[in-house]
Scaffold this active site. Structure first.
Site, mmCIF file in Angstrom:
data_model
loop_
_atom_site.group_PDB
_atom_site.id
_atom_site.type_symbol
_atom_site.label_atom_id
_atom_site.label_comp_id
_atom_site.label_asym_id
_atom_site.label_seq_id
_atom_site.Cartn_x
_atom_site.Cartn_y
_atom_site.Cartn_z
ATOM 1 N N TYR A 114 38.084 39.301 47.209
ATOM 2 C CA TYR A 114 36.717 39.480 47.443
ATOM 3 C C TYR A 114 36.141 38.865 47.469
ATOM 4 C CZ TYR A 114 36.641 40.189 42.082
ATOM 5 O OH TYR A 114 36.527 39.694 40.808
ATOM 6 N N ASP A 116 38.928 47.678 39.231
ATOM 7 C CA ASP A 116 39.114 47.311 37.251
ATOM 8 C C ASP A 116 40.342 46.348 36.432
ATOM 9 O OD1 ASP A 116 37.940 47.585 34.363
ATOM 10 O OD2 ASP A 116 38.638 49.873 34.742
HETATM 11 S S1 IVH Z 1 31.993 40.238 43.465
HETATM 12 C C1 IVH Z 1 29.353 36.852 42.011
HETATM 13 N N1 IVH Z 1 33.572 42.443 44.026
HETATM 14 O O1 IVH Z 1 33.337 42.609 38.272
HETATM 15 C C2 IVH Z 1 29.806 38.224 42.210
HETATM 16 N N2 IVH Z 1 33.633 41.308 41.614
HETATM 17 O O2 IVH Z 1 31.223 42.706 36.961
HETATM 18 C C3 IVH Z 1 31.569 38.058 42.449
HETATM 19 N N3 IVH Z 1 34.928 42.895 40.085
HETATM 20 O O3 IVH Z 1 33.959 39.256 37.681
HETATM 21 C C4 IVH Z 1 31.811 39.531 41.777
HETATM 22 N N4 IVH Z 1 35.605 44.083 41.463
HETATM 23 O O4 IVH Z 1 35.674 40.466 37.439
HETATM 24 C C5 IVH Z 1 33.136 41.703 42.753
HETATM 25 N N5 IVH Z 1 34.898 44.189 44.693
HETATM 26 C C6 IVH Z 1 34.465 43.554 44.350
HETATM 27 C C7 IVH Z 1 35.030 44.062 42.640
HETATM 28 C C8 IVH Z 1 34.314 42.730 41.418
HETATM 29 C C9 IVH Z 1 36.311 43.869 40.143
HETATM 30 C C10 IVH Z 1 34.642 42.395 38.598
HETATM 31 C C11 IVH Z 1 34.593 40.947 38.787
HETATM 32 C C12 IVH Z 1 33.400 40.217 38.355
HETATM 33 C C13 IVH Z 1 32.655 41.278 37.804
HETATM 34 C C14 IVH Z 1 31.442 41.845 37.520
#
Ligand code: IVH
Length: 723
Positions: A238, A131
């Protein structure tokens, strides 16, 4: 009643349009507060709830999806203080899942899309959803050159100077990395650092911060990088954006993240590679258990398809990848009592029960209504006849119930607290007649399954004023005839009026109102709430719509299951209203060319096709449409345009896939064909251009040969579309 308290199932189209408008504004405002000003006014769960409600309404009324729909945007527009950075690859969002079933569906959809059988195991990664704030950090020739926030997904803010102050983010990468690398991840503030900072603030007599996420955001968006440096921000890598020579890099999500670790980035130690839904869910539980002890806030677990090749094949939807989802931790629940059960009657006569609750705050939002879906749901029976709630308890007036606003924003009655059931509580008797018109209310039998439909429907049709007014409201709504000045209130007024000169009971009445008024002594402009100017405007708005696009006209008819998308398909396929009506009348026997052609339109299934033909079987409908057509300019809607722009060899062609495909699933083949401008149909007719037949192809291939339609195998198809 304000629309925001109405369950999605119970919304009329008018309500839904108003509600989508409200949600678009509300979400945009909260986006701005959250991303732009770092001071959110609502909790994340509440925000998710707004998004989910928006999605649920859009799913039910796809025709109402707005240009500025929150589902088309990601986060907020970038704010003014920092220079904009256009992301080399968009920074997308994740779809949310809230239950084990959602996760199973997600995994199943991946298998289905890729045409994999359950024994051809697909690996997934599972890792905490941090978060914090997502960040894209760009390295050229191994040097950090640029760091940007997500912004609206396309354009973010340049916060390079501030990111350089984060010790955990390397300024240089080891020798041998690709010339261009964009590493993406989450900037966050550790809980311990947040608490220490707040202690300091308190000691200094200053206002404390709300939570680590907003403090991190605020720290990052300092124009003075020294302030950022004084706050201990952290980072987890990530994901990635542009990479110049990806060929030398690992081929899986998991190994890529390990590569980032080698390059000096912190990566989350709880990330795992797993092979089954059971393992994924077990890891979710494990992370959930660890959550309180982690030194950073997380709000769920992210699952991603591990193989990068499969990720590419799965691709993206408008806002999020098909290969990933965020499994959110559960939302809040609360206890309250059911004060009453009301029935709402919709345009198609569906009787929807709504629980009126003693107002209760669930996750900071006051809930007064919850949908009860249908008679079975009240009784404790699920969609497939299974018992729902603990041993299938029914819901009664007076019951104390558990209400949940999960990310699913339609408040749900989860369960009944049996110990608190009043002694005199009686099972709810679902009405056998329509509460509005008194006609019989029946549950139709599904002809295919032989089971009773879950929906109880008023049989009153045209005599049911609830159905008739809802029809009119639909007719004038934004994506139909869009008549300004004729809203829900006005329709009720005109409908209830006994004076013929002031009456609107059917759609053609709208167009004859001005003429009837001219001949009458009771003048609309003398009636409270109208006035000369507004009446003039109303007539102008009505007259303007005597010219109307065919798809709007078809949509406005309010045929069951025909939303805006289907109406567009019909308009495009038939071209003119006369051709459409003639074909629907010809299709009445539910067989023959006209019926087959209708079913061959991709996106139109048998249920929809039947509903359309049923509609045209009703003489009263033909009569009203006839009167309506007479009121239009040239007595017809405008013919539809034939729009095909792509220059691919299959653009504008109608393609049918049959037999088993070996290189793609049907969904994937279809997604590819459609992205090249082809129409994909389910059955072969004279209108089919190409039939792609795999092993086991049967009657469709025979029919294609019979009709002289071009046929090819999967390899020939691939060669045609360029692999
Ligand atoms: S992957 C194309 N992995 O969640 C997808 N996002 O609701 C790329 N976030 O914009 C995101 N932890 O800010 C991914 N382990 C994680 C994450 C994560 C937090 C956030 C990120 C993203 C949002 C999407």
């Amino acid at each position: 009643m304000s629309t925001e308290t109405i369950a999605v199932d119970a919304l009329t189209i008018e309500d839904a349009a108003a509600e989508l408008e409200r949600l678009a504004k509300e979400i945009a405002r909260n986006d701005e507060l959250y991303h732009g000003e770092d001071r959110p006014a609502i909790s994340d769960a509440e925000y998710d709830a707004l998004q989910r409600r928006n999605d649920a309404i859009e799913a039910r009324f796809p025709e109402l999806i707005r240009q500025d729909s929150p589902s088309r945007r990601v986060g907020s527009a970038p704010s003014v203080t920092f220079a904009p950075v256009v992301h080399a690859r968009p920074m997308l969002s994740l779809d949310n899942t809230f239950s084990q079933e959602d996760v199973q569906d997600f995994v199943a959809s991946v298998y289905r899309f890729l045409g994999r059988l359950p024994d051809q195991s697909i690996a997934f990664t599972a890792e905490p959803k941090i978060d914090g704030l997502s960040m894209s950090i760009r390295y050229e020739n191994g040097k950090l050159v640029n760091a940007a926030t997500r912004g609206d997904g396309t354009t973010g803010e340049n916060v390079t100077a501030n990111i350089r102050t984060i010790k955990e983010v390397p300024n240089e990468l080891p020798w041998g990395v690709p010339a261009v690398v964009e590493v993406r991840g989450e900037v966050y503030m550790a809980k311990s650092d947040f608490l220490a900072l707040n202690k300091q603030m308190e000691a200094a007599g200053k206002q404390t911060y709300v939570n680590p996420r907003n403090t991190a955001a605020g720290s990052l968006r300092q124009l003075n990088a020294n302030v950022t440096a004084s706050r201990k921000l952290k980072f987890f890598a990530y994901a990635w954006g542009e990479i110049s020579e990806p060929n030398d890099l690992p081929k899986t999500q998991f190994d890529m993240v390990q590569k980032f670790k080698e390059w000096g980035f912190p990566v989350n130690p709880l990330m795992k590679r797993l092979n089954s839904v059971a393992d994924i869910l077990a890891h979710y539980d494990e992370i959930g258990l660890k959550r309180p002890d982690l030194d950073y806030d997380i709000d769920g677990v992210v699952y991603k398809v591990d193989s990068l090749e499969l990720q590419t094949r799965l691709g993206f939807r408008s806002r999020s990848p098909r290969w990933a989802t965020a499994h959110k931790f559960p939302a809040e629940q609360a206890f309250t009592t059911v004060e009453n059960i009301d029935i709402q009657v919709g345009r198609t006569g569906a009787l929807t029960p709504v629980a009126r609750l003693t107002p209760i705050t669930v996750g900071g939002v006051v809930v007064t209504n919850a949908t009860l879906h249908n008679a079975d749901y009240i009784e404790g029976i699920g969609n497939s006849g299974e018992r729902i709630r603990d041993v299938g308890h029914d819901i009664r007036i007076g019951d104390t119930v558990i209400v949940q606003r999960a990310g699913d924003v339609i408040p749900q009655v989860l369960d009944v607290v049996m110990e608190k059931r009043p002694a005199d509580a009686r099972p709810y008797e679902f009405p056998k007649t329509c509460p509005v018109c008194g006609s019989h209310a029946v549950r139709e039998k599904n002809e295919k399954t032989g089971k009773l439909d879950s929906v109880t429907r008023c049989t009153g049709g045209f005599i049911c004023t609830a159905q008739a007014t809802e029809h009119l409201k639909h007719f004038v709504s934004r994506n139909a005839f869009d008549i300004e000045g004729l809203g829900s209130r006005q329709i009720d007024f005109f409908f209830d009026n006994e004076d013929r000169a002031l009456q609107i009971r059917t759609a053609p009445d709208i167009f004859t109102l001005e003429k009837r008024q001219a001949d009458s002594l009771t003048k609309l402009e003398n009636i409270d709430g109208f006035g000369k100017v507004s009446v003039g405007k109303l007539y102008a708005a009505i007259n303007e719509r005597r010219t109307i696009a065919l798809h709007r006209f078809i949509y406005a008819l309010g045929i069951r299951h025909v939303g805006e998308t289907t109406a567009k398909l019909l308009a495009r396929s038939y071209g003119t209203y006369d051709a459409f009506e003639a074909a629907m009348k010809e299709a009445v026997p539910l067989s023959g060319d006209a019926w087959n052609d209708l079913n061959a339109i991709e996106g139109i299934g048998e249920i929809v096709a039947r509903a359309i033909v049923e509609f045209y079987k009703e003489p009263r409908n033909i009569e009203v449409i006839g009167a309506l057509l007479d009121e239009l300019d040239d007595k017809r809607p405008l013919p539809a345009e034939q729009a095909v722009t792509s220059d691919s060899p299959v653009a504008g062609k109608t393609v049918v896939f049959t037999g088993s495909l070996e290189k793609f699933s049907r969904d994937e083949a279809k997604a590819r064909a459609e992205s090249l401008g082809a129409k994909v149909a389910g059955s072969v007719s004279k209108k089919t251009d190409i039939v792609v037949a795999g092993p086991g192809a049967g009657s469709k291939l025979d029919k294609a040969r019979e009709l002289g339609v071009q046929t090819m195998d999967e390899d020939e198809w691939l060669a045609l579309i360029g692999g």
